[in-house]
Design a protein around this motif. Structure first.
Motif, mmCIF file in Angstrom:
data_model
loop_
_atom_site.group_PDB
_atom_site.id
_atom_site.type_symbol
_atom_site.label_atom_id
_atom_site.label_comp_id
_atom_site.label_asym_id
_atom_site.label_seq_id
_atom_site.Cartn_x
_atom_site.Cartn_y
_atom_site.Cartn_z
ATOM 1 N N SER A 110 -2.910 21.654 93.042
ATOM 2 C CA SER A 110 -3.781 21.838 91.881
ATOM 3 C C SER A 110 -5.236 21.815 92.329
ATOM 4 N N TRP A 111 -6.086 22.487 91.531
ATOM 5 C CA TRP A 111 -7.505 22.512 91.876
ATOM 6 C C TRP A 111 -8.104 21.112 91.810
ATOM 7 N N LYS A 112 -7.546 20.256 90.976
ATOM 8 C CA LYS A 112 -8.068 18.891 90.885
ATOM 9 C C LYS A 112 -7.813 18.118 92.179
ATOM 10 N N LEU A 113 -6.647 18.355 92.810
ATOM 11 C CA LEU A 113 -6.370 17.709 94.089
ATOM 12 C C LEU A 113 -7.289 18.254 95.185
ATOM 13 N N HIS A 114 -7.503 19.571 95.171
ATOM 14 C CA HIS A 114 -8.415 20.183 96.143
ATOM 15 C C HIS A 114 -9.826 19.632 95.947
ATOM 16 N N MET A 115 -10.233 19.475 94.712
ATOM 17 C CA MET A 115 -11.547 18.914 94.418
ATOM 18 C C MET A 115 -11.638 17.468 94.893
ATOM 19 N N GLU A 116 -10.602 16.710 94.621
ATOM 20 C CA GLU A 116 -10.576 15.302 95.041
ATOM 21 C C GLU A 116 -10.684 15.186 96.561
ATOM 22 N N ASP A 117 -9.960 16.016 97.287
ATOM 23 C CA ASP A 117 -10.016 15.998 98.751
ATOM 24 C C ASP A 117 -11.411 16.369 99.258
ATOM 25 N N THR A 118 -12.014 17.383 98.615
ATOM 26 C CA THR A 118 -13.348 17.834 99.028
ATOM 27 C C THR A 118 -14.392 16.751 98.787
ATOM 28 N N LEU A 119 -14.325 16.107 97.630
ATOM 29 C CA LEU A 119 -15.276 15.042 97.305
ATOM 30 C C LEU A 119 -15.116 13.847 98.240
ATOM 31 N N LYS A 120 -13.875 13.530 98.558
ATOM 32 C CA LYS A 120 -13.611 12.390 99.450
ATOM 33 C C LYS A 120 -14.160 12.666 100.848
ATOM 34 N N ALA A 121 -13.913 13.876 101.352
ATOM 35 C CA ALA A 121 -14.423 14.238 102.676
ATOM 36 C C ALA A 121 -15.942 14.261 102.679
ATOM 37 N N GLY A 122 -16.545 14.663 101.564
ATOM 38 C CA GLY A 122 -17.999 14.760 101.448
ATOM 39 C C GLY A 122 -18.715 13.441 101.388
ATOM 40 N N ALA A 123 -17.967 12.346 101.402
ATOM 41 C CA ALA A 123 -18.510 10.986 101.537
ATOM 42 C C ALA A 123 -19.488 10.606 100.433
ATOM 43 N N GLY A 124 -19.218 11.094 99.222
ATOM 44 C CA GLY A 124 -19.950 10.563 98.074
ATOM 45 C C GLY A 124 -21.203 11.294 97.660
ATOM 46 N N ILE A 125 -21.584 12.382 98.349
ATOM 47 C CA ILE A 125 -22.811 13.059 97.917
ATOM 48 C C ILE A 125 -22.613 14.550 97.648
ATOM 49 N N CYS A 126 -21.383 14.978 97.456
ATOM 50 C CA CYS A 126 -21.164 16.373 97.053
ATOM 51 C C CYS A 126 -21.748 16.610 95.663
ATOM 52 N N ASP A 127 -22.156 17.829 95.402
ATOM 53 C CA ASP A 127 -22.503 18.247 94.051
ATOM 54 C C ASP A 127 -21.184 18.599 93.352
ATOM 55 N N GLU A 128 -20.779 17.778 92.403
ATOM 56 C CA GLU A 128 -19.454 17.941 91.792
ATOM 57 C C GLU A 128 -19.313 19.272 91.048
ATOM 58 N N LYS A 129 -20.407 19.734 90.467
ATOM 59 C CA LYS A 129 -20.364 21.027 89.772
ATOM 60 C C LYS A 129 -20.064 22.138 90.764
ATOM 61 N N ALA A 130 -20.713 22.102 91.915
ATOM 62 C CA ALA A 130 -20.500 23.128 92.939
ATOM 63 C C ALA A 130 -19.077 23.068 93.483
ATOM 64 N N PRO A 190 -25.382 1.373 110.643
ATOM 65 C CA PRO A 190 -24.015 1.894 110.804
ATOM 66 C C PRO A 190 -23.157 1.950 109.546
ATOM 67 N N GLU A 191 -23.661 1.460 108.413
ATOM 68 C CA GLU A 191 -22.843 1.419 107.206
ATOM 69 C C GLU A 191 -23.322 2.431 106.164
ATOM 70 N N ILE A 192 -22.386 2.838 105.299
ATOM 71 C CA ILE A 192 -22.760 3.611 104.115
ATOM 72 C C ILE A 192 -23.487 2.677 103.157
ATOM 73 N N LYS A 193 -24.634 3.120 102.660
ATOM 74 C CA LYS A 193 -25.379 2.323 101.688
ATOM 75 C C LYS A 193 -25.234 2.950 100.311
ATOM 76 N N PRO A 194 -24.649 2.227 99.356
ATOM 77 C CA PRO A 194 -24.408 2.793 98.024
ATOM 78 C C PRO A 194 -25.671 3.380 97.380
ATOM 79 N N GLY A 195 -26.828 2.765 97.657
ATOM 80 C CA GLY A 195 -28.076 3.243 97.068
ATOM 81 C C GLY A 195 -28.475 4.642 97.509
ATOM 82 N N TRP A 196 -27.827 5.134 98.575
ATOM 83 C CA TRP A 196 -28.129 6.477 99.067
ATOM 84 C C TRP A 196 -27.159 7.518 98.523
ATOM 85 N N GLY A 197 -26.244 7.102 97.681
ATOM 86 C CA GLY A 197 -25.215 8.014 97.193
ATOM 87 C C GLY A 197 -25.730 9.147 96.336
#
Length: 532
Positions: A62-82, A506-513
């Motif tokens: 499903s496109w929702k699974l593909h979207m979920e995988d893309t967002l996860k790989a993008g590490a939190g800063i993908c443009d969800e609309k795109a 070395p860590e992901i900082k939530p404030g940079w999301g």
């Protein structure tokens, strides 16, 4: 040599990868299209794309699974609309390719879908085993030869974008036509950058020699906003060559069961990530680097010898044939591999219709940054991106082309002459590539980044004394410009995320999301843009 010719066309496209060729085919229904490429038609990353193109074709996906995988790989800063645009419109674009004559591999009448790293489903279409990009490029080229509205020019190097003193408006491109040995100005309603990435600013890269960041550099000089350039994806498995790796060993080998081994012959990926060899690319690349540094070895090993030999030969014919030429039989031998610069997640900032902040300038494919890849591109989303957003540029220009008038030939371009010290240019280029690999590569720090920026600035000052230039010098200046943008962007992002890793943060900082680094002529050192 200094004579300048003028040509008028409706649309100019720079680049002959999937993004450029597909966009040209779509725009041909709207007017005359001139497609320019700096070398030969086949010199693009598309030609060398082995793995395939990701799209939701299978009923169990499903496109929702593909979207979920893309967002996860993008590490939190993908443009969800795109991302939603990519995964929902992608299947129709792939079906369009198939109708155009692209022959994807089938098994028993059904598309043979494979899986790659960080995908939750088998959704990768491939062709000729591991020659997907070549098959797509050939099918698009066949379609282009049938169009009377498309002219394709090889060996045309884009020097700069042309602006006719109309403020925030791009009116065309200035190119060096190596066939005619002339400078040509193409004046157009719209310029579409599809010029690919910048892998050649690194010593080890999977990219062909043409990928020197010319589109990003030219757009930057014209005043376009450049975004997310700190995020460079390093492909984990490129064939090791002490002179500089270039032959990519597709991730689909790992999708079909290949494993990574260290110098002791032991698997190691399971201690770095739950998905082991199928972890996101940034994770695998850093893990390989750590194993190499720990063992003080120049590479690790990729092993698919446990799979059926006939299956391996038939599934990966290009890889099998190429490595056999190097004395390696992948059905019996382990392959020496090393991480290498592969993909530029950042680029010229666009909306979801390819529009930049400059009127008349559009960008698509790797040169563009829609935000769809975030900090780390999901495997096989890149070919899909070229199709989806190329179609969206067509849709935008279908409405906008009439209000983008053809410019007049009132441009005054200074006379340009060739500069001859090619050997000096080559030496600087090699030094740049090695420095970028060591100081702005997979692992970075404030010190290495500042050292790199200082070296780039000093080198640019030296080159500025060269008043006249040739293609080699323009290309080097582009590489220095893009390397500087990458380095300054990486210095500003004080965290580690996706393809950007800082050992001092070395860590992901939530404030940079919700923050992106933007660079343009008004803020050449970069600025933090916070998305509300």
């Amino acid at each position: 040599m200094g004579d300048i010719k003028y040509k008028t066309t409706d649309f100019v496209i720079i680049g002959t990868g999937i993004a450029g060729l597909y966009t040209a085919l779509k725009l041909a229904s709207l007017g005359e299209v001139s497609v320019l490429t700096k070398e030969k038609l086949e010199d693009s990353n598309t030609q060398y794309a082995q793995g395939g193109i990701a799209a939701v074709i299978d009923r169990g996906d499903s496109w929702k699974l593909h979207m979920e995988d893309t967002l996860k790989a993008g590490a939190g800063i993908c443009d969800e609309k795109a991302v939603e645009v990519l995964v929902t419109e992608g299947p129709d674009r792939v079906r369009e390719l198939i109708k155009m004559g692209t022959r994807f591999d089938h098994i028993e009448g059904e598309l043979d879908l494979t899986r790659e790293g960080a995908h939750s489903k088998r959704r990768i279409l491939h062709a000729r085993g591991d020659a997907t990009g070549e098959e797509i490029r050939e099918s698009l080229t066949r379609a282009i030869t049938k169009s009377k509205n498309i002219s394709l020019k090889e060996e045309n190097f884009m020097i700069d974008l042309v602006k006719l003193n109309r403020g925030n408006h791009v009116d065309g491109v200035l190119v060096w036509d190596n066939n005619q040995k002339k400078y040509i100005v193409y004046l157009a309603r719209a310029v579409i950058l599809a010029s690919g990435g910048c892998g050649q600013v690194y010593h080890n890269t999977s990219n062909p020699e043409v990928t020197t960041g010319d589109g990003v550099a030219a757009a930057y000089r014209a005043g376009a906003i450049i975004m997310d350039m700190e995020f460079i994806q390093f492909h984990p498995t490129v064939f090791y060559n002490k002179h500089g790796s270039s032959f990519l060993i597709s991730e689909s080998l790992r999708g079909e069961g290949a494993v990574l081994r260290n110098s002791e012959g032991k698997r190691f990926m399971d201690k770095y990530h739950d998905l082991a060899e199928l972890a996101p690319r940034d994770v695998v690349a850093r893990a390989i680097l750590q194993e190499m540094e720990r063992d003080n070895k120049p590479h690790v090993w990729l092993d698919i010898t446990h799979k059926d030999a006939d299956f391996v030969k038939n599934r990966f014919p290009t890889i099998f044939r190429t490595l056999k030429e190097h004395g390696i039989d992948i059905t019996r031998d382990w392959v020496p591999v090393v991480p290498a610069a592969h993909y530029m997640m950042g680029g010229v900032r666009t909306d979801t219709y390819g529009r930049t902040n400059l009127i008349g300038l559009y960008a698509v494919g790797e040169v563009a940054c829609t935000g769809v890849h975030g900090a780390n591109r999901l495997a096989s989303n890149s070919l899909l991106e070229g199709l989806v957003f190329g179609n969206r540029i067509y849709r935008a220009l279908k409405m906008e082309a009439d209000v983008l008038p053809l410019p007049e030939e009132n441009l005054k371009v200074p006379q340009l002459l060739p500069y001859g010290k090619v050997m000096v240019i080559k030496q600087i280029k090699e030094e740049l590539k090695k420095k970028m690999s060591h100081q702005v590569g997979i692992i970075r720090s404030e010190k290495t980044l500042k050292d790199m920026i200082k070296w780039i600035e000093e080198t640019e000052v030296k080159l500025n004394k060269f008043k006249y230039s040739n293609v080699e010098l323009w290309e080097l200046k582009n590489m220095l410009s893009v390397a500087g943008i990458i380095s300054r962007s990486a210095l500003l992002r004080k965290e580690s995320r996706g393809g950007h890793f800082r050992e001092d943060y070395p860590e992901i900082k939530p404030g940079w999301g919700n923050k992106h680094v933007l660079v343009d002529k008004l803020s050449p050192e970069g600025r933090i843009h916070e998305v509300k």
